[in-house]
Write a protein that holds these residues in place. Structure first.
Motif, PDB file in Angstrom:
ATOM      1  N   GLU A   1       0.827  -1.213   0.000  1.00 19.05           N
ATOM      2  CA  GLU A   1       0.000   0.000   0.000  1.00 19.05           C
ATOM      3  C   GLU A   1       0.859   1.260   0.000  1.00 19.05           C
ATOM      4  O   GLU A   1       0.587   2.216  -0.741  1.00 19.05           O
TER       5      GLU A   1
ATOM      6  N   GLY B   1       2.418   1.827  -3.478  1.00 12.76           N
ATOM      7  CA  GLY B   1       1.489   2.234  -4.533  1.00 12.76           C
ATOM      8  C   GLY B   1       1.592   1.329  -5.747  1.00 12.76           C
ATOM      9  O   GLY B   1       2.402   0.405  -5.797  1.00 12.76           O
TER      10      GLY B   1
ATOM     11  N   THR C   1       1.937   7.866  -1.995  1.00 10.63           N
ATOM     12  CA  THR C   1       2.692   6.612  -2.060  1.00 10.63           C
ATOM     13  C   THR C   1       4.112   6.875  -2.591  1.00 10.63           C
ATOM     14  O   THR C   1       4.368   7.910  -3.221  1.00 10.63           O
TER      15      THR C   1
END
Ligand code: ATP
Ligand code: MG
Length: 137
Positions: free
Chosen positions: A86, A89, A100
């Motif tokens: 996460e 990204g 991100t």
């Protein structure tokens, strides 16, 4: 606590972004429990990305990964594998969410600044490729 394997890729080390990426990692609540700067051999890069050996970008990917030193890391935290995916990204920075690593720093789908394991099983395999147990503290 879970552990995942991370690489700060050549496009990022070349631009002196190791500290900025580490700050993003730490702000996300992941702890860097092992870290070293290394230059991959071609054989190491081919082994690491063997799953992509039939893809058209494989040669380019290997050449890129050995073009400059990288920083390999072990990150620890709750749900570290999913959390770091996460924080990185999407693979293509054009699709990566705001904040991100890849949105902030990546240059292209190939030169995308970071690697993170995609499963807990792969994290264990990848960590063992680069770190001895007593290097992780
Ligand atoms: P990583 O495995 O590095 O964490 P990822 O899991 O998001 O990235 P993969 O599909 O596993 O993405 O691809 C591995 C790496 O191969 C990508 O991070 C990128 O550097 C490179 N790559 C993937 N797709 C392309 C492409 N279409 N063109 C060039 N390079 C690519
Ligand atoms: Mg991957």
């Amino acid at each position: 606590l879970e552990r995942t394997f991370s690489i700060i890729k050549p496009d990022a080390t070349r631009r002196n972004l190791t500290g900025a990426i580490n700050a993003t990692i730490e702000k996300a609540g992941l702890r860097i429990v092992a870290q070293k700067r290394i230059l991959l051999t071609r054989a190491q890069a081919e082994t690491f990305y063997a799953v992509h050996s039939e893809r058209p970008f494989f040669g380019e990917l290997v050449d890129f990964m050995i073009s400059e030193p990288i920083v390999v890391q072990v990150l620890e935290g709750e749900n570290a594998v999913a959390k770091y995916r996460e924080v990185m990204g999407a693979t293509n920075p054009a699709n990566a969410a705001e904040g991100t690593i890849r949105k902030e720093f990546a240059l292209s789908v190939g030169e995308n600044s970071a690697h993170g394991s995609d499963s807990l099983d792969n994290a264990k395999i990848e960590i063992a490729q680069f770190f001895a147990g007593n290097e992780i503290v």
